[in-house]
Design a protein around this motif. Structure first.
Motif, PDB file in Angstrom:
ATOM      1  N   TYR A  21       3.137 -14.560   2.530  1.00 13.37           N
ATOM      2  CA  TYR A  21       2.877 -14.111   1.464  1.00 13.37           C
ATOM      3  C   TYR A  21       3.220 -15.000  -0.048  1.00 13.37           C
ATOM      4  CZ  TYR A  21       1.788 -10.118   4.193  1.00 13.37           C
ATOM      5  OH  TYR A  21       1.062  -8.677   4.922  1.00 13.37           O
TER       6      TYR A  21
ATOM      7  N   ILE B 249      10.228 -11.107   5.509  1.00 18.50           N
ATOM      8  CA  ILE B 249       9.485 -11.503   6.327  1.00 18.50           C
ATOM      9  C   ILE B 249       9.046 -10.144   7.269  1.00 18.50           C
ATOM     10  CG2 ILE B 249       8.967 -14.251   5.560  1.00 18.50           C
ATOM     11  CD1 ILE B 249      10.683 -14.274   8.217  1.00 18.50           C
TER      12      ILE B 249
ATOM     13  N   PHE C   3      -0.012  -5.025  16.744  1.00 18.41           N
ATOM     14  CA  PHE C   3       0.304  -4.219  15.367  1.00 18.41           C
ATOM     15  C   PHE C   3       0.112  -2.651  14.779  1.00 18.41           C
ATOM     16  CE2 PHE C   3      -0.639  -8.981  15.202  1.00 18.41           C
ATOM     17  CZ  PHE C   3       0.913  -9.692  14.565  1.00 18.41           C
TER      18      PHE C   3
ATOM     19  N   ALA D 280      -9.371  -2.516   6.390  1.00 18.37           N
ATOM     20  CA  ALA D 280      -8.679  -1.482   7.373  1.00 18.37           C
ATOM     21  C   ALA D 280     -10.039  -1.463   8.609  1.00 18.37           C
ATOM     22  CB  ALA D 280      -8.944  -0.085   7.115  1.00 18.37           C
TER      23      ALA D 280
ATOM     24  N   CYS E   2       2.052   3.260   6.857  1.00 17.35           N
ATOM     25  CA  CYS E   2       4.274   3.633   6.259  1.00 17.35           C
ATOM     26  C   CYS E   2       4.488   5.166   6.232  1.00 17.35           C
ATOM     27  CB  CYS E   2       3.861   2.887   4.966  1.00 17.35           C
ATOM     28  SG  CYS E   2       5.924   3.196   4.271  1.00 17.35           S
TER      29      CYS E   2
ATOM     30  N   ASN F 275      -2.717   4.628  -2.668  1.00 19.68           N
ATOM     31  CA  ASN F 275      -3.352   4.685  -1.342  1.00 19.68           C
ATOM     32  C   ASN F 275      -4.373   6.014  -0.645  1.00 19.68           C
ATOM     33  OD1 ASN F 275      -2.120   3.997   1.786  1.00 19.68           O
ATOM     34  ND2 ASN F 275      -0.193   5.060   1.023  1.00 19.68           N
TER      35      ASN F 275
ATOM     36  N   HIS G   9       6.029 -11.370  12.164  1.00 19.13           N
ATOM     37  CA  HIS G   9       5.416 -12.350  13.741  1.00 19.13           C
ATOM     38  C   HIS G   9       5.101 -14.007  12.843  1.00 19.13           C
ATOM     39  CE1 HIS G   9       2.098 -10.445  10.643  1.00 19.13           C
ATOM     40  NE2 HIS G   9       2.458 -12.274  10.054  1.00 19.13           N
ATOM     41  N   GLN G  10       6.013 -13.744  11.472  1.00 17.62           N
ATOM     42  CA  GLN G  10       6.224 -14.960  11.318  1.00 17.62           C
ATOM     43  C   GLN G  10       7.540 -15.805  11.854  1.00 17.62           C
ATOM     44  OE1 GLN G  10       6.830 -15.501   7.419  1.00 17.62           O
ATOM     45  NE2 GLN G  10       3.778 -14.880   6.813  1.00 17.62           N
TER      46      GLN G  10
ATOM     47  N   ASP H 282       4.718  -0.785   8.259  1.00 22.69           N
ATOM     48  CA  ASP H 282       3.891  -1.521   8.264  1.00 22.69           C
ATOM     49  C   ASP H 282       5.127  -2.790   7.748  1.00 22.69           C
ATOM     50  OD1 ASP H 282       1.289  -1.087   7.042  1.00 22.69           O
ATOM     51  OD2 ASP H 282       1.883  -0.074   5.235  1.00 22.69           O
TER      52      ASP H 282
ATOM     53  N   CYS I 256       0.812  -1.413   0.117  1.00 25.58           N
ATOM     54  CA  CYS I 256      -0.127   0.164  -0.085  1.00 25.58           C
ATOM     55  C   CYS I 256       0.624   1.596   0.176  1.00 25.58           C
ATOM     56  CB  CYS I 256      -1.029   0.361   1.120  1.00 25.58           C
ATOM     57  SG  CYS I 256      -2.057  -0.950   1.127  1.00 25.58           S
ATOM     58  N   ALA I 257       1.858   1.316   0.548  1.00 24.41           N
ATOM     59  CA  ALA I 257       2.613   2.684   1.026  1.00 24.41           C
ATOM     60  C   ALA I 257       2.963   2.962  -0.483  1.00 24.41           C
ATOM     61  CB  ALA I 257       3.808   1.809   1.034  1.00 24.41           C
TER      62      ALA I 257
ATOM     63  N   VAL J 185       4.793  -5.695  10.206  1.00 24.86           N
ATOM     64  CA  VAL J 185       3.789  -6.011   9.965  1.00 24.86           C
ATOM     65  C   VAL J 185       3.579  -5.739   7.952  1.00 24.86           C
ATOM     66  CG1 VAL J 185       1.556  -5.477   9.826  1.00 24.86           C
ATOM     67  CG2 VAL J 185       2.039  -3.731  11.767  1.00 24.86           C
ATOM     68  N   THR J 186       4.411  -6.376   7.031  1.00 29.48           N
ATOM     69  CA  THR J 186       3.258  -6.854   6.537  1.00 29.48           C
ATOM     70  C   THR J 186       4.938  -7.398   5.209  1.00 29.48           C
ATOM     71  OG1 THR J 186       3.889  -4.982   4.774  1.00 29.48           O
ATOM     72  CG2 THR J 186       1.590  -5.405   6.087  1.00 29.48           C
TER      73      THR J 186
ATOM     74  N   ASN K  17       6.074  -4.934   3.821  1.00 26.87           N
ATOM     75  CA  ASN K  17       6.457  -3.888   3.292  1.00 26.87           C
ATOM     76  C   ASN K  17       7.423  -3.506   1.523  1.00 26.87           C
ATOM     77  OD1 ASN K  17       5.010  -1.059   2.491  1.00 26.87           O
ATOM     78  ND2 ASN K  17       6.315  -0.400   4.068  1.00 26.87           N
TER      79      ASN K  17
ATOM     80  N   PRO L  44      -0.159  -1.148  12.215  1.00 27.66           N
ATOM     81  CA  PRO L  44       0.755  -0.954  11.094  1.00 27.66           C
ATOM     82  C   PRO L  44       0.575   0.629  10.449  1.00 27.66           C
ATOM     83  CG  PRO L  44      -2.178  -1.383  10.860  1.00 27.66           C
ATOM     84  CD  PRO L  44      -1.080  -1.681  12.113  1.00 27.66           C
TER      85      PRO L  44
ATOM     86  N   ARG M  87      -5.985   1.843  11.769  1.00 26.79           N
ATOM     87  CA  ARG M  87      -5.090   0.045  11.491  1.00 26.79           C
ATOM     88  C   ARG M  87      -5.218   0.203   9.861  1.00 26.79           C
ATOM     89  NH1 ARG M  87     -10.272  -1.623  14.219  1.00 26.79           N
ATOM     90  NH2 ARG M  87     -11.186  -2.079  12.209  1.00 26.79           N
ATOM     91  N   SER M  88      -5.133   1.409   9.051  1.00 28.90           N
ATOM     92  CA  SER M  88      -4.775   1.116   7.062  1.00 28.90           C
ATOM     93  C   SER M  88      -3.862   0.726   7.173  1.00 28.90           C
ATOM     94  CB  SER M  88      -5.963   2.525   6.382  1.00 28.90           C
ATOM     95  OG  SER M  88      -5.402   2.659   6.815  1.00 28.90           O
ATOM     96  N   PHE M  89      -3.123   0.116   6.588  1.00 29.77           N
ATOM     97  CA  PHE M  89      -1.817  -0.913   5.250  1.00 29.77           C
ATOM     98  C   PHE M  89      -1.317   1.100   4.938  1.00 29.77           C
ATOM     99  CE2 PHE M  89      -3.011  -5.050   5.927  1.00 29.77           C
ATOM    100  CZ  PHE M  89      -2.586  -5.554   6.332  1.00 29.77           C
ATOM    101  N   GLY M  90      -0.022   0.810   4.575  1.00 25.14           N
ATOM    102  CA  GLY M  90       0.235   2.661   3.753  1.00 25.14           C
ATOM    103  C   GLY M  90       0.278   3.378   4.186  1.00 25.14           C
TER     104      GLY M  90
END
Lengths: 560, 240, 185, 183
Positions: free
Chosen positions: B127, C140, C151, B116, C155, B106, C143-144, C90, B100-101, C93-94, C96, C153, C182-185
Motif C-alpha cells: 500500500y 500493514i 482471507f 469482489a 468490516c 460502501n 500477509h505482509q 478487513d 471501504c469500511a 486483510v488490508t 483498514n 474480508p 468477499r467484498s471489503f468494507g
C-alpha cells in the motif's frame, strides 16, 4: 530560387572555400562547447586576424565530429594535405595550429593532441546521415548547399511524383529510426493515401532515452538535412505543414533549427512555391517541456497541440488521424536525416548497406565504460564486438565487459555471450532488447544488474503519464520490489511477483512507455538471474554496488 | 449504418459497424468490467479493465475504444484476462487509501464490487498510503482524493456535458490528481456550477454529496443519456 | 483437518490492531455457536484468559492489522504453531482503519498521544518501548508479515460470511466464498 | 471565467503593462507571435517561465485568460511537464544529469553529496533561496559523463568533490555564473 540558382549558390560557396589555403573546422556542438570549444574558436579567429591570415585561413564552426569525450575537437583541412584532427584542444593551442598549418612551421608540441585518423573509430564507420556533420557550418545554409544540399529536394520536386518518392523510400528498405523499426515507406504510403485536406509531417526530436543524443547532434550539426528530409516527406505525402518537436533540454538544437528554417525560407527552399514549384511547405518548431512520454507518437501530438502529453489509444493511427484530425506522418529526426541521401543517391545504393531486413546505417551514441565514447554511424548488421572493442577501443582499466545496454528504458542489456551477434532490429529483439533510438551504454563488471534495472524502472516510474493504471501503479510496485532486492529485504516470492507484474504491465499498458518498461528487468533477469538471487538469498552484490541497508527486514516498513 | 457479424466468446453477434466491441459484447449479454468507461462520455481507454483478446492481434485491445469489424473473433473472459484484471484492481487499491469500511459509497462502489467480483480478497502489493487532503470547501460536495482512481469521468462530464471544465488532471504518473480550477479549493473555484454531475458519475467515494455518512451515498447516471439525447436528438428517455 | 482424540479441531483466535468487531461478529453467529463448539476446541482467544499461544493449533483466526512489534512477534509465533491462518476481517486483510495513520509519522503520533499529558513524556525510543510496544512506521496487513492461507474480508465480516467460511473449512472443503461474501468494507 | 482577480500593482507601472509588471511583455510577444492560439499553450508557458523564473499563479491566470482556456486546463498542462516549476527557483542552480551514462559513472553519488552538503533534497531549493538542486534525464553529453549543469554551464567528468567545490565557489562568488561558456 530554382534548381539552377541552387547550383549557382553551391558553386559560389565552393569557390569561396577554395580561396582558403587552410580551413580550420571547430566542433561547436554541446559536448565540445561544454569542454571549452567556444574559447578555442574565438582564439583561432583572433589568431587568424592577428596574424593577418584572413585571406588564406578560415575558422569554421561546425557540428559534431564524433569522439565527444575527446573534445574540444578541431579538424584542419589544408590544400594538398591529409586532414588532421586534434583532440582536447585548448585556446592556447590556437597559435600553434596556425603556425603549423598556415605558416608550415614545425610544432612538435602539437603531436600529442593529434588524433590519428586511421584508428578503427573512424575507419569502421559509414557516414550517410552524419556525412556533413563536423564538416558544414550548421548556421549557414550555403555551407550545406555546397555539399549538395537541397538537390535531392529539387530533383524530387522536378522529376518525381509523390508516389514515386514514397516508392523510392519503400525500395530503400529504411525502417523507422525511433526504435520500433516500422518500415518508413509503408508509413509514407499510408499517409499519402489517407484522405484528409490538411496533412502534417512531424519530426520526432524528443529524444528522451537517457544516453541517446543522435537526434540532438543531427539537429545541431546539420539542421538543413533534417529540414530537407521533411520537405521531401511533405511533398511525398501531400502535407504543407511540418513540425520539428525538439526536446526541451536541447536549446542549441532549437536555435540552430530556427535559424536554418529562416534561411531556407528566405532562399525559397521552404515556404510557398518551393524551388519555383507549386509545392508549399512550412516548418515550425515545437519545444518539448520535459516529458519522456512525449516521444510516444500520440502523446507527442497531444503536446504539439499544447495539451498534457498523455497518449491516446491507437487505432486510429496518426497516419489516418493525427494532428487536429489530419493524417500525420511522424518519423524520427534521424529517419528524416536519411531521406535526402536516399532520394539523392537512389534506393539501391542505400540498400547496399545493412542486412537483408534492416537497410542502411544507424547512429549510436556510444557511452559508458568504453575508451572512445561518442557518436558513431555504422552499417546495420555490425557486431557489438566491433563497436565495443574496435570502434570503442575496449573497456578502460582492464575491466571485463559485462553488458551493453541498448534502447534505454525500453531496451535491455546484452551480455558478453552475444557480442558477435549482428546488430539489427530482429536480432536485438530476439535478445530481449530493442534498437531504440540508438543509445548504447557499455557496462563493465562494476555495474550491478538489479541496480541497473532499478535505475531504469525509476525512470519509467517518474515518466509514466498516469493515464493508465497498469503503468501508473505497476511501475511504482516494480520499483518497490527492485528496491527491496537491492536493499536486502526481498524474498523469492517478491521475485515471482515482480515477474508477474512485468508481464502484466507489458501486455496491458496503454502505450509503448508502459508496454516496454519491464524490458530492462526482463533482459537482466534473463541473463543475470543468478545476480538477483544472490541479492535475495545471500544479501550479496556480486558487483559490489548494493549495500543492503535494510538487510533482514521482512517488510518494506522500517520498525520505528 | 451497415451491420457486421463477429464472434464473441464463441457466440455469433451482429452489431452496427460504428459500435465498439464493448457495446457489442454488452448488447449480447457478456459482461466486461470497466471503470473509466461510462456510456455518454468520450471513451478514454485508461483503466485497461475492458481489455479483450482478439484473434490475429498480438496485443490485448481495450474494447471500449476498439470498433467492431466483420469476422472479428473476440474473447472477453480468459484466464489471462481475469488474472490481469485482478492485478489491475489490486494496483488501484494499493495506490490510494481505499478504506471501504469508512466510505460513503460502501456497498455501492464500482471499485469495491468489481474487486469482489474478480475475487480480489487481498492485495499482494505494498500500500502506498499517500497523504492526500480532503477538500470539503464546496457548499454541496466533497472531494476525497484518497478514494480516487483517476478514471477522469468527472473531468469528462464537466467538460463535455456541463461545459464548465472546472475539473482537470494535474501532475503525472503516481502523482496525478484531480484538481478544481487553479488547483484551488473547490468552494472557491468559480468555474464550478455546482451541478453535481461529477459526483454522480464518480465510480467510487472520491466525490460525494455533503452530509452523506458511511454507505449512504448512492449515485444515479440516467441523467447523462437524458441530457445528451435531449440535447442532440430532442429525445428524452422516460423509460430509463 | 486432523481429527483429535476428542474429535475436535483446535481453533484459536488472536486480536492485533483492530476494534474487536470481528470477534463480536463471530459471536453473532448466534445459536450456531453451539454447533461450532461441538466441532472445535477453542485453545486460545482474547476472550478467555490464556497467556500463551499453544502449540499445534489447527486454525487461527487473526483479527486486526500488524501495527507494532508485538504483533510481528505474535504473528510469527502463530504462523509457526498453526496449520491454517485466516486473515480475519478487513484490518488483517488490508490494514483498514488502523492504517489510516500511515500518512502520519510515528514519532509525531506518539508525541501527540503521550507527549502532552501529565508527567514527563518519554524521550527515547527505549522509553517509549517501555510504555507501548514499538510502533511500526506503517500499519500493514497480516500477509505482509506471514503467509496467510485464507482471507476473510469485511468490516466486520458478517456472521453469515464467517459461518460459511468456517463450516466449509471444518468440513474439509476449500473455502470459496461467493462474490457478495468477499467484498471489503 | 472570472476567477481570482490578480492584485493590482504599482499604478505607474500599469502603463507599461496592464498587469502592472513589465515582464508580462515577454508573454505578450509570444502570444502575439502564436496568434493567441490555444495550441501554443506550452510555448506561452515557456515564455512565462523565462520571464518570471517560474510560473507564478498570477501568470497562469493571465495566460488562461489570454488563451481563453479553463484554469484547470492550464494548471494541468503546467504541472505535467518537468520543465515548468510552480515554485521560485534558487539564485543558483545545480542540475545533475541522471542519464544512463552518468548513472554508470555514479552520478547518484554527486546528488547525494549535494543533498548532504546543502541540506536539500533533489528538486528543492535551500531555505536561504541560494541554491536549487535538481536532476535531469540525460543532457546528451554522455561522452562527458557524469555531467552537472551549474548555472547554465555544463561541467563534464565530475566527481562529488569537484562538484561540491564548484558549487561552493559559485555560492561564495556572488550572483550569476562563473563566466564559463554558455551551454
Amino acid at each position: 530560387m530554382d534548381r539552377e540558382e541552387l547550383k549557382a549558390l553551391a558553386q559560389v560557396e565552393l569557390d569561396q572555400q577554395q580561396r582558403f589555403r587552410c580551413r580550420i573546422l571547430c566542433c561547436m556542438s554541446t559536448p565540445c562547447i561544454s569542454s571549452g570549444a567556444t574559447a578555442v574558436f574565438e582564439a583561432l579567429q583572433d589568431a587568424i586576424k592577428g596574424g593577418q591570415l584572413d585571406a588564406e585561413v578560415e575558422a569554421v564552426a561546425t557540428g559534431c565530429m564524433g569522439p565527444c569525450s575527446r573534445g574540444p575537437l578541431v579538424t584542419v583541412k589544408t590544400e594538398g594535405e591529409e586532414d588532421v584532427i586534434y583532440e582536447h584542444v585548448t585556446a592556447d593551442l590556437a597559435m600553434d595550429i596556425l603556425d603549423k598549418h598556415a605558416r608550415k612551421a614545425s610544432v612538435p608540441s602539437l603531436d600529442r593532441v593529434v588524433l590519428p585518423r586511421d584508428i578503427p573509430f573512424f575507419s569502421k564507420q559509414v557516414k550517410i546521415v552524419l556525412a556533413d556533420s563536423g564538416v558544414v557550418d550548421p548556421e549557414r545554409l550555403e555551407s550545406y548547399v555546397a555539399r549538395g544540399g537541397y538537390t535531392a529536394l529539387a530533383n524530387a520536386l522536378r522529376e518525381m511524383t509523390p508516389e514515386e518518392v514514397c516508392e523510392e523510400i519503400s525500395k530503400s528498405g529504411i525502417r523507422g529510426r525511433g526504435g520500433a523499426g516500422y518500415p518508413s515507406g509503408l508509413k509514407w504510403h499510408m499517409v499519402r493515401k489517407a484522405p484528409g485536406e490538411r496533412k502534417y509531417v512531424v519530426a520526432n526530436g524528443d529524444e528522451g532515452d537517457p544516453g541517446a543524443y543522435m537526434d540532438r547532434t543531427l539537429m545541431e550539426s546539420d539542421p538543413h538535412r533534417v529540414l530537407e528530409g521533411m520537405a521531401i516527406a511533405g511533398y511525398a505525402v501531400g502535407a504543407e505543414q511540418g513540425y520539428v518537436y525538439v526536446r526541451g533540454e536541447y536549446p542549441l538544437a532549437a536555435k540552430r533549427l530556427e535559424k536554418a528554417i529562416r534561411q531556407a525560407e528566405r532562399k525559397g527552399l521552404l515556404g510557398n512555391r518551393i524551388l519555383e514549384s507549386p509545392f508549399n511547405f512550412r516548418i515550425d518548431i515545437r519545444m518539448g517541456a520535459g516529458a519522456f512520454v512525449c516521444g510516444e507518437e500520440t502523446a507527442l501530438m497531444q503536446s504539439i497541440m499544447g495539451r498534457r502529453g498523455q497518449p491516446v489509444p491507437r487505432p486510429p493511427y496518426p497516419a489516418h488521424k493525427g494532428l487536429w484530425g489530419g493524417p500525420t506522418l511522424i518519423n524520427n529526426v534521424e529517419t528524416f536525416g536519411n531521406i535526402a541521401a536516399i532520394i539523392g543517391r537512389g534506393a539501391e545504393w542505400y540498400a547496399s548497406y545493412g542486412t537483408e531486413k534492416s537497410k542502411g546505417t544507424k547512429i549510436f551514441a556510444l557511452a559508458g565504460k568504453v575508451v572512445n565514447t561518442g557518436l558513431i554511424e555504422v552499417p546495420i548488421g555490425i557486431t557489438l564486438r566491433e563497436i565495443v572493442y574496435e570502434i570503442g577501443g575496449g573497456i578502460p582499466g582492464n575491466k571485463a565487459f559485462k553488458a551493453a545496454q541498448t534502447g534505454g528504458p525500453s531496451g535491455g542489456c546484452i551480455p558478453a555471450d552475444y557480442l558477435d551477434v549482428p546488430i539489427d532490429y530482429e536480432s536485438l529483439a530476439r535478445l530481449g532488447s530493442i534498437m531504440g533510438s540508438g543509445g548504447l551504454i557499455v557496462m563493465d563488471e562494476t555495474s550491478c544488474m538489479p541496480d541497473v534495472a532499478k535505475f531504469f524502472m525509476e525512470f519509467c516510474m517518474d515518466e509514466s503519464c498516469g493515464k493508465c493504471g497498469p503503468c501508473r501503479g505497476g511501475t511504482v510496485q516494480m520499483h518497490r520490489i527492485l528496491s527491496k532486492i537491492t536493499d536486502g529485504c526481498a524474498t523469492m516470492d517478491d521475485l515471482k511477483k515482480l515477474e508477474e507484474l512485468c508481464l502484466m504491465v507489458k501486455e496491458t499498458s496503454l502505450c509503448g512507455l508502459g508496454q516496454t518498461s519491464p524490458n530492462p528487468i526482463y533482459s537482466t533477469l534473463r541473463y543475470f538471474r543468478a545476480e538477483y538471487e544472490a541479492h535475495i538469498k545471500d544479501h550479496h552484490c556480486p558487483a559490489g554496488v548494493c549495500t543492503f541497508p535494510r538487510k533482514g527486514e521482512l517488510t518494506f516498513n522500517k520498525v520505528a | 449504418m451497415p451491420v457486421v457479424t463477429l464472434t464473441i466468446n464463441d457466440k455469433l453477434v451482429s452489431a452496427q459497424s460504428d459500435k465498439t466491441v464493448l457495446e457489442a459484447a454488452r448488447d449480447a449479454g457478456f459482461e466486461i468490467p470497466t471503470l473509466c468507461h461510462l456510456e455518454g462520455l468520450t471513451p478514454r481507454g485508461g483503466c485497461r479493465l475492458c481489455l479483450v483478446e482478439v484473434e490475429g492481434v498480438p496485443r490485448l485491445l481495450a474494447s471500449c475504444v476498439t470498433q467492431v469489424q466483420e469476422g472479428m473473433v473476440v474473447r472477453t473472459e480468459t484466464e489471462r484476462l481475469h488474472n490481469y484484471r485482478k492485478m489491475m484492481v489490486e494496483l488501484l487499491l494499493a495506490e490510494r487509501n481505499h478504506v471501504c469500511a469508512v466510505c460513503v459509497m460502501n456497498g455501492h462502489c464500482e471499485l469495491q464490487s468489481l474487486a469482489a467480483k474478480l475475487g480480489v480478497d487481498h492485495v499482494r502489493y505494498d500500500y502506498l498510503c499517500p497523504d492526500l487532503p480532503v477538500d470539503a470547501s464546496h457548499e454541496r460536495n466533497t472531494r476525497d482524493p484518497n478514494r480516487c482512481i483517476l478514471c477522469a469521468r468527472c473531468i469528462r462530464v464537466c467538460d463535455e456535458v456541463e461545459g464548465a471544465h472546472c475539473l482537470d488532471m494535474m501532475g503525472r504518473g503516481i502523482h496525478c490528481n484531480i484538481i478544481t480550477g487553479m488547483n484551488q479549493e473547490w468552494g472557491k473555484a468559480r468555474s464550478c456550477t455546482a451541478c453535481g454531475k461529477c459526483v454522480q458519475v464518480c465510480p467510487t467515494g472520491a466525490l460525494f454529496k455533503k452530509g452523506s455518512s458511511v454507505a449512504e451515498m448512492e449515485k444515479q447516471r440516467e441523467f447523462l443519456i437524458w441530457i445528451l439525447d435531449g440535447r442532440d436528438k430532442k429525445v428524452w428517455h422516460w423509460s430509463r | 483437518m486432523t481429527t483429535r482424540q476428542n474429535g475436535k479441531v483446535r481453533l484459536a483466535t488472536a486480536w492485533f490492531g483492530g476494534c474487536a468487531g470481528c470477534h463480536m461478529s463471530l459471536l453473532d453467529i448466534d445459536e450456531r455457536i453451539i454447533d461450532l463448539v461441538k466441532l472445535v476446541e477453542v485453545v486460545y482467544t482474547p476472550i478467555a484468559d490464556i497467556k500463551k499461544f499453544p502449540e499445534d493449533v489447527d486454525v487461527t483466526l487473526v483479527e486486526g492489522s500488524v501495527a507494532n512489534s508485538d504483533h510481528v512477534r505474535e504473528a510469527r509465533d502463530i504462523r509457526k504453531k498453526s496449520k491454517i491462518v485466516i486473515a480475519f476481517g478487513d484490518c488483517a486483510v488490508t490494514g483498514n482503519v488502523p492504517a489510516l495513520r500511515n500518512r502520519l509519522q510515528v514519532d509525531k503520533i506518539l508525541e501527540e498521544v503521550y507527549g502532552g499529558g501529565p508527567g514527563k513524556p518519554p524521550s527515547t525510543e527505549e522509553q517509549y518501548a517501555e510504555v507501548v510496544p514499538v510502533l511500526l512506521s506503517k500499519v500493514i496487513p497480516l500477509h505482509q508479515i506471514i503467509p496467510v492461507d485464507i482471507f476473510l474480508p469485511g468490516c466486520p465480516p458478517d456472521p453469515e460470511r464467517i459461518w460459511t467460511a468456517l463450516t466449509a473449512l471444518l468440513q474439509g472443503g476449500p473455502v470459496a466464498l461467493p462474490p457478495e461474501m468477499r467484498s471489503f468494507g | 471565467m472570472p476567477e481570482p482577480t490578480p492584485a493590482k500593482k504599482d499604478a505607474a507601472k500599469e502603463k507599461e503593462h496592464p498587469m502592472g509588471d513589465p515582464r508580462y511583455k515577454g508573454i505578450d510577444r509570444v502570444l502575439k507571435r502564436q496568434q493567441y492560439q490555444q495550441d501554443a499553450l506550452i510555448e506561452v508557458l515557456t515564455a512565462a517561465q523565462e520571464a518570471f523564473g517560474y510560473l507564478t499563479e498570477e501568470s497562469l491566470i493571465y495566460i488562461a485568460r489570454q488563451l481563453k482556456l479553463p484554469f484547470s486546463w492550464v494548471y494541468g498542462v503546467a504541472t505535467f511537464y518537468h520543465f515548468f516549476s510552480l515554485k521560485p527557483q534558487g539564485e543558483h542552480s545545480a542540475i545533475v544529469c541522471l542519464g544512463t551514462a552518468c548513472y554508470v559513472g555514479k552520478a547518484a553519488e554527486i546528488v547525494e553529496s549535494l543533498e548532504r552538503e546543502f541540506c536539500v533534497k533533489a528538486g528543492q531549493t535551500t531555505s536561504d533561496g541560494k541554491l536549487t538542486v535538481t536532476t535531469t534525464r540525460c543532457l546528451g553529453c554522455c561522452g562527458l559523463a557524469p555531467v552537472v549543469v551549474l548555472d547554465n554551464n555544463v561541467l563534464g567528468k565530475e566527481t562529488p568533490e569537484t562538484t561540491l567545490a564548484k558549487v561552493r565557489q559559485a555560492l561564495g562568488g556572488g550572483n550569476g555564473g562563473n563566466g564559463g561558456t554558455p551551454s
